[in-house]
Enzyme design. Structure first.
Site, PDB file in Angstrom:
ATOM      1  N   LYS A 114       0.861  -1.188   0.000  1.00  0.00           N
ATOM      2  CA  LYS A 114       0.000   0.000   0.000  1.00  0.00           C
ATOM      3  C   LYS A 114       0.888   1.225   0.000  1.00  0.00           C
ATOM      4  O   LYS A 114       2.035   1.168   0.463  1.00  0.00           O
ATOM      5  CB  LYS A 114      -0.881   0.021   1.258  1.00  0.00           C
ATOM      6  CG  LYS A 114      -2.108   0.903   1.118  1.00  0.00           C
ATOM      7  CD  LYS A 114      -3.238   0.144   0.436  1.00  0.00           C
ATOM      8  CE  LYS A 114      -4.496   0.961   0.321  1.00  0.00           C
ATOM      9  NZ  LYS A 114      -5.616   0.088  -0.105  1.00  0.00           N
TER      10      LYS A 114
HETATM   11  N1  GLU Z   1      -7.389   0.127  -3.585  1.00  0.00           N
HETATM   12  C1  GLU Z   1      -8.077  -1.102  -3.858  1.00  0.00           C
HETATM   13  C2  GLU Z   1      -8.130  -1.971  -2.615  1.00  0.00           C
HETATM   14  O1  GLU Z   1      -7.944  -1.494  -1.530  1.00  0.00           O
HETATM   15  C3  GLU Z   1      -7.491  -1.831  -5.049  1.00  0.00           C
HETATM   16  C4  GLU Z   1      -6.088  -2.274  -4.899  1.00  0.00           C
HETATM   17  C5  GLU Z   1      -5.499  -2.825  -6.188  1.00  0.00           C
HETATM   18  O2  GLU Z   1      -6.225  -2.999  -7.147  1.00  0.00           O
HETATM   19  O3  GLU Z   1      -4.296  -3.057  -6.201  1.00  0.00           O
HETATM   20  O4  GLU Z   1      -8.413  -3.129  -2.672  1.00  0.00           O
END
Ligand code: GLU
Length: 424
Positions: A114
């Site tokens: 993240k």
């Molecule tokens: N931000 C989205 C999540 O929290 C998608 C993450 C992604 O597709 O890598 O799942």
């Protein structure tokens, strides 16, 4: 610095320590040894970067950003990037661990990561936003890549931000690198279906939970917190399946429409006014009273940490589906458990987004675009299989859906970690 258990401020909800304890409990449930549990909890790589940005005024403003790879035993890191004033190392660490579990729960070949920048993007001009994005992308560039770690949109980031990241990395490497991020526009390696994929996954989980509980879908009343990337498409998808959305909140307030909201009217009203408040024929309610509106299903689809013990004890709905990441505090979860409110946890409910990202990345690596029908069919299949697996395991393990999902995720991560061994 990511907070260690001993340094934590007492009585303050810390998302990182919360996720760590959930993983620890899952490890004990699975009978893992303490060394393995510690190895799974500890983030593999934590990068904090300074992000200087030349503002339109000519002044230079400093921002702080992070990218954290939590676990890469099952594949490259995967997870969004958020721009928000509340971003900090603990929040990003918690969300990166959620991504490790989420990718394992839906069984796609990724680890978890993240990123984020502590900034209020609504205060930036478009030029300032682009310069902030590119400088942040440059600073985390050594850590990301199609086979290392693949960012995606999250709170306050979108296809334009992803395009700038993709371009920055492509320029740095001197080669077109579409597979470095997902959630891109179609013309530069994106995929049809990515935009509504999280909401479709939430809808599939909601319907499957109702089936599992032997409840009728028709006329189930839903309240949704958030009318953004995830909340807005949800109104349409749930209504199409016969549910009635009776309440929605955004940052300006909440609306209550006992007869059910018409998604087309709401979307027009929102486009014209910038808020759900003022929807024709609605009652306006303070945003924090949304979950007390008479309803059957609660869907938090905005920020984390909002379902506190207070909100949980006054919640009218009898089931909850977590479309947001980390919406429920530990105390909130305990209250819901004591009230026997089944909860589909974020790591399962909102996984449609990362599954869509996986399909986009696979197409980028193949250099071959799929038919849209194939995309939807595979997304639905993946979500159904994941839900059914967690549902079955929760009956076998005799723990709730959250504990089950985390246990299944941890079990798969532990298997990969064991098979790969310890380097050197
Ligand atoms: N931000 C989205 C999540 O929290 C998608 C993450 C992604 O597709 O890598 O799942």
């Amino acid at each position: 610095m990511v907070t260690q258990a001993n340094d934590a401020a007492p009585h303050e909800f810390n998302p990182w320590l919360h996720v760590s304890s959930l993983i620890e409990n899952a490890g004990h449930l699975l009978g893992l040894d303490q060394g393995m549990i510690k190895r799974i909890i500890t983030p593999e790589r934590v990068l904090e970067v300074a992000v200087p940005v030349r503002m339109d005024s000519g002044e230079v403003e400093m921002y702080t950003g992070w990218r954290i790879q939590h676990d890469t035993s099952r594949g490259p890191g995967k997870g969004g990037i958020r721009f928000h004033p509340s971003v900090n190392a603990d929040e990003i660490a918690a969300l990166s661990a959620d991504m490790s579990i989420k990718c394992a729960v839906v069984n796609i070949p990724y680890g978890g990561a993240k990123g984020g920048v502590r900034v209020d993007p609504t205060l930036l001009s478009r030029g300032e936003l682009e310069r902030l994005t590119r400088r942040y992308a440059f600073s985390i560039a050594p850590m990301i890549g199609p086979d290392r770690d693949i960012p995606a949109p999250d709170i306050n980031t979108d296809f334009q931000v992803m395009s700038w990241i993709m371009d920055t990395v492509s320029m740095l490497r001197g080669q077109n690198t579409p597979g470095v991020v997902t959630g891109k526009p179609l013309s530069i390696g994106g995929t049809l279906g990515h935009a509504g994929a999280t909401s479709l996954g939430v809808t599939i989980c909601t319907v499957a939970l109702l089936h599992g509980l032997g409840r009728d879908i028709a006329n189930e009343r839903v309240v949704i917190q958030g009318y953004g990337k995830v909340g807005a498409p949800l109104v349409k998808l749930l209504s199409e399946r016969g549910m009635k959305v009776v309440g929605i909140a955004d940052i300006r307030g909440a609306i209550h429409v006992p007869g059910g909201i018409d998604h087309e009217v709401l979307s027009r009203h929102f486009r014209e006014s910038g808020s759900v408040v003022g929807y024709p024929g609605s009652d306006t309610v303070p945003a924090h009273d949304l979950f007390t509106i008479p309803s059957d299903i609660a869907i938090p689809a905005a920020l984390g940490g909002v379902i506190t013990a207070d909100i949980a004890s006054s919640m009218a709905a009898t089931i909850m589906v977590e479309a947001a990441n980390g919406p429920t505090t530990g105390e909130g979860a305990a209250v819901l458990a004591s009230r026997n409110v089944p909860v589909v946890p974020d790591v399962l409910a909102n996984a449609g987004g990362v599954v869509a990202s996986y399909f986009e990345w696979a197409q980028d690596l193949q250099g071959f675009m799929w038919e849209p029908e194939l995309f939807t069919q595979r997304l639905e299949k993946t979500m159904h299989e994941a839900f059914n697996h967690i549902w079955q395991r929760h009956l076998d393990l005799k723990v709730n859906l959250r504990e089950t999902a985390i246990a299944v995720g941890v079990e798969r991560i532990a298997e990969a970690t064991t098979l790969r061994g310890l380097f050197p």
